[in-house]
Design a protein around this motif. Structure first.
Motif, PDB file in Angstrom:
ATOM      1  N   ALA A  76       0.811  -1.220   0.000  1.00 24.02           N
ATOM      2  CA  ALA A  76       0.000   0.000   0.000  1.00 24.02           C
ATOM      3  C   ALA A  76       0.845   1.271   0.000  1.00 24.02           C
ATOM      4  O   ALA A  76       1.765   1.401   0.798  1.00 24.02           O
ATOM      5  N   THR A  77       0.549   2.171  -0.905  1.00 19.54           N
ATOM      6  CA  THR A  77       1.120   3.534  -0.837  1.00 19.54           C
ATOM      7  C   THR A  77      -0.026   4.523  -0.636  1.00 19.54           C
ATOM      8  O   THR A  77      -0.080   5.205   0.367  1.00 19.54           O
ATOM      9  N   HIS A  78      -0.976   4.580  -1.583  1.00 13.23           N
ATOM     10  CA  HIS A  78      -2.086   5.526  -1.484  1.00 13.23           C
ATOM     11  C   HIS A  78      -3.358   4.764  -1.102  1.00 13.23           C
ATOM     12  O   HIS A  78      -3.908   4.039  -1.928  1.00 13.23           O
ATOM     13  N   GLY A  79      -3.816   4.966   0.111  1.00 13.09           N
ATOM     14  CA  GLY A  79      -5.027   4.282   0.551  1.00 13.09           C
ATOM     15  C   GLY A  79      -4.695   3.095   1.429  1.00 13.09           C
ATOM     16  O   GLY A  79      -3.702   2.394   1.204  1.00 13.09           O
ATOM     17  N   ARG A  80      -5.542   2.873   2.427  1.00 10.51           N
ATOM     18  CA  ARG A  80      -5.306   1.795   3.402  1.00 10.51           C
ATOM     19  C   ARG A  80      -5.375   0.415   2.735  1.00 10.51           C
ATOM     20  O   ARG A  80      -5.954   0.285   1.655  1.00 10.51           O
ATOM     21  N   PRO A  81      -4.805  -0.591   3.408  1.00 13.30           N
ATOM     22  CA  PRO A  81      -4.799  -1.933   2.793  1.00 13.30           C
ATOM     23  C   PRO A  81      -6.133  -2.667   2.943  1.00 13.30           C
ATOM     24  O   PRO A  81      -6.197  -3.753   3.502  1.00 13.30           O
ATOM     25  N   HIS A 119     -17.117  11.575 -13.542  1.00 10.39           N
ATOM     26  CA  HIS A 119     -16.650  10.223 -13.157  1.00 10.39           C
ATOM     27  C   HIS A 119     -16.833  10.037 -11.656  1.00 10.39           C
ATOM     28  O   HIS A 119     -16.620  10.962 -10.875  1.00 10.39           O
ATOM     29  N   ARG A 120     -17.219   8.822 -11.266  1.00  9.80           N
ATOM     30  CA  ARG A 120     -17.409   8.518  -9.838  1.00  9.80           C
ATOM     31  C   ARG A 120     -16.274   7.626  -9.362  1.00  9.80           C
ATOM     32  O   ARG A 120     -15.944   6.627 -10.014  1.00  9.80           O
ATOM     33  N   PHE A 121     -15.672   8.027  -8.229  1.00  7.74           N
ATOM     34  CA  PHE A 121     -14.547   7.258  -7.669  1.00  7.74           C
ATOM     35  C   PHE A 121     -15.001   6.482  -6.440  1.00  7.74           C
ATOM     36  O   PHE A 121     -15.796   6.990  -5.653  1.00  7.74           O
ATOM     37  N   THR A 122     -14.477   5.279  -6.296  1.00  8.83           N
ATOM     38  CA  THR A 122     -14.929   4.461  -5.159  1.00  8.83           C
ATOM     39  C   THR A 122     -13.777   4.052  -4.235  1.00  8.83           C
ATOM     40  O   THR A 122     -14.001   3.383  -3.249  1.00  8.83           O
ATOM     41  N   THR A 123     -12.540   4.438  -4.569  1.00  8.53           N
ATOM     42  CA  THR A 123     -11.408   4.026  -3.721  1.00  8.53           C
ATOM     43  C   THR A 123     -10.552   5.239  -3.349  1.00  8.53           C
ATOM     44  O   THR A 123     -10.721   6.319  -3.899  1.00  8.53           O
ATOM     45  N   GLU A 124      -9.601   4.993  -2.439  1.00  6.63           N
ATOM     46  CA  GLU A 124      -8.681   6.063  -2.020  1.00  6.63           C
ATOM     47  C   GLU A 124      -7.388   6.021  -2.834  1.00  6.63           C
ATOM     48  O   GLU A 124      -6.452   6.753  -2.554  1.00  6.63           O
ATOM     49  N   THR A 125      -7.316   5.161  -3.829  1.00  8.32           N
ATOM     50  CA  THR A 125      -6.028   4.919  -4.498  1.00  8.32           C
ATOM     51  C   THR A 125      -5.741   5.930  -5.601  1.00  8.32           C
ATOM     52  O   THR A 125      -6.643   6.582  -6.136  1.00  8.32           O
TER      53      THR A 125
END
Ligand code: F6R
Length: 617
Positions: A76-81, A119-125
């Motif tokens: 993981a770098t961007h966003g929790r695991p 656009h819709r985003f669903t993650t923190e990545t």
């Protein structure tokens, strides 16, 4: 970090992807996922947080099948695991999926822009923006859409993309982290590293920065980011697939520690004239005349490889009488370093892909210094940037803690030091012959050190509850103190420090009490009188630690009767030339760290928060 695998062909993709991911798990194990194109023309996606076994379980409970697909294991770098942040990531339609290794540095700006466009985003990545960028061009062929997307990214990436609308096609792109394409019979693979593919093919193409690969069951095409066709050479990899297996050992790390006699032998043979004592470095594209003209040497590396570099300084300065500076790859380029064309830059890396080391190498090159790589991975980026490579023939190193690669790096540095000494006229034939004979005896002596494993295991039992450790050494033994401490920290999570023994009285003596184990490197070449002075000073350090009630573990040479008399615990190793002792004395420290970590119930091959190849800065 992160591992990518992709497959197109006629076989079932899921087992192939899972098996590849298993071999890439050393690159990251925060989460894993895969996407395959199913018979009903949908994309089957499965993801799970944590190790690969969680993904395998998810697939067991909810099976999925397909004949082409991509998979990912994450550091993981961007966003929790979490599962949501696990790759593959999707666009809004769910038709496009992406796996990515690297960092998209401008992802926030891109995300804002894409969100404003609906656009819709669903993650923190950071990765998710890539799927949406590909979606924006989804009226074009997939490779064109990927080209469009990658041109908008800044940062580094290795990625693989598939689309429900383009069956039987995977598009891969590289800028920074490694990607290798495997060539089979009507089946093709892409992966972050060679071991993922060894069970299927030995014919591989190492993608360059700026390459796009388009994989279909009919073949693979390579283009640049502008769509111009590229020719890429195929390399046959000689590694045996069995080398990437545990071979009956409980952990890869243990297996790799025990492989060291073979690995050091393979790194030596073919490079030494056994009668003449001459060293041959045929793989290096720097002429003897150029070697003679260098005024200094600089060594660049990170982590364990940096410790090898520190030991290399002692080797090169003694045998070739040329000044050596050692720099961290991660520090070098941030101080506008003074580099000249009269300086040889040696770059050391097991993986050949460490982003900091590679960037430092490029800085040295750009300032006019020829670079030479000491590396374990054929065709890796660092070797391709260099004017030649001394390959360490360690074989694949899977355990996250580096062991056999380190002793092979020390061996390669010793060969380089001898070569420089011979080319520059500082090493005569008699001394060369003596050193080569000593070097050839090292694998046998490593066998002896390994045969005492029960001693290290017993010591591990006695010391595994300690909360801190000190490792002390002088001269060429100091880098080994650093490496011993690093091995213990990374796999057992015990705080440990390596220190030059002579510096103890300048502060760290304050740490010593009856609970502190202090490992002191007191081995010496008994045939060299000049090693006596340093040895005597080290024995004084042992006395000083004892006077403060510390627990002394002394690493000594067989026949020692001074250090051994004062230490609480003694580990004996065979004697050899001082410059070769590091190859022997690190082994008990590797095994001590291993046994302590096992007793503490730690995950030896996959320590927390770490990954093997550090392809981000
Ligand atoms: C420690 C370890 C790391 C690596 C470092 C550099 O056991 O493995 O410290 O030595 O990340 O990696 P390479 O040698 O691949 O450049």
């Amino acid at each position: 970090m992160c591992g990518i695998v992709g497959y197109v062909g006629e076989r079932k993709a899921v087992p192939i992807i899972l098996e590849g991911l298993k071999r890439l798990e050393y690159r990251g194990y925060d989460s894993a996922g895969l996407a395959v194109y199913c018979d009903d023309q949908t994309l089957g996606i499965r993801r799970a947080s944590g190790k690969l076994r969680n993904l395998e379980e998810a697939i067991r409970l909810d099976p999925v099948e397909g004949s082409f697909g991509i998979g990912h294991t994450r550091w993981a770098t961007h966003g929790r695991p979490t599962e949501e942040n696990a790759h593959p990531h999707r666009d809004c339609t769910g038709d496009i999926v992406v796996v990515h290794n690297g960092i998209v540095e401008n992802y926030l700006a891109l995300k804002d822009q894409l969100t404003a466009e609906g656009h819709r985003f669903t993650t923190e990545t950071d990765t998710e923006v890539i799927a949406h960028l590909v979606e924006k061009c989804s009226d074009k062929p997939l490779e064109d859409a990927v080209r469009c997307a990658v041109k908008q990214l800044s940062g580094v990436f290795a990625l693989a993309v598939l689309s429900r609308k383009h069956p039987n096609k995977i598009v891969a792109a590289r800028l920074g982290p490694p990607l290798v394409v495997g060539l089979g019979d009507h089946e093709f693979f892409v992966a972050s590293d060679v071991p993922a593919l060894l069970n299927h093919t030995r014919d591989m193409v190492f993608m360059n920065d700026g390459d796009i690969a388009i994989l279909t069951p009919e073949g693979v095409r390579f283009t640049d980011f502008d769509g111009r066709t590229l020719k890429r050479a195929t390399q046959r990899i000689l590694w045996d697939p069995l080398m990437a297996e545990k071979g009956g050992y409980k952990h890869f790390m243990l297996k790799e520690i025990f492989e060291q006699p073979r690995a050091v032998r393979d790194t030596t043979l073919g490079r030494v004239g056994q009668g003449s004592g001459r060293i041959f470095l045929d793989e290096v594209d720097i002429t003897p005349k150029q070697f003679q003209a260098f005024k200094s040497v600089r060594i660049l590396a990170c982590g364990t490889s940096w410790h090898a570099a520190l030991a290399g300084k002692f080797m090169i300065e003694r045998l070739a009488r040329i000044p050596v500076e050692v720099d961290y790859g991660s520090e070098f380029r941030y101080r506008n370093p003074i580099v000249s064309s009269h300086e040889l830059t040696v770059v050391i890396s097991q993986s050949g892909e460490t982003a900091d080391t590679l960037a430092a190498q490029r800085e040295a090159k750009q300032k006019g210094s020829p670079t030479l790589a000491i590396c374990n991975v054929v065709g890796s980026m660092i070797t391709r940037e260099a004017k030649g490579a001394i390959y360490t023939h360690a074989g694949p190193e899977i355990g996250v803690a580096s062991t056999k690669a380190f002793t092979c790096q020390l061996t390669a540095l010793f060969l380089l030091a001898m070569y420089l000494g011979q080319t520059r006229g500082h090493l005569d034939e008699a001394e060369s012959q003596r050193l080569v004979q000593e070097l050839l005896r090292v694998p046998g002596k490593l066998e002896t050190v390994l045969s005492h494993d029960s001693v290290y295991e017993e010591l591990g039992r006695k010391l595994h509850r300690a909360t801190d450790f000190l490792f002390l050494g002088r001269g060429v033994h100091f880098p080994i103190a650093l490496e011993g401490a690093l091995k213990l920290k990374e796999i057992s999570y015990i705080h440990a420090e390596g220190y030059p023994a002579g510096e103890m009285k300048h502060g760290p003596n304050a740490l010593i009490d009856e609970k502190l184990p202090v490992v002191i490197l007191a081995a010496r070449d008994t045939t060299r009188e000049d090693s006596r002075t340093l040895y005597e000073k080290t024995v004084s350090n042992i006395q000083e630690v004892k006077a403060r009630e510390g627990i002394v573990v002394a690493i000594v040479c067989e026949g020692d009767n001074e250090a051994s008399r004062v230490a609480d615990h003694v580990i004996q190793i065979p004697t050899t030339d001082d410059l070769l002792l590091p190859i022997l004395e690190i082994v008990p420290l590797q095994l001590l760290a291993y046994h302590i970590a096992v007793r503490r119930g730690c995950d030896v091959d996959q320590p927390r928060n770490l990954a093997k190849s550090v392809t981000v800065e």
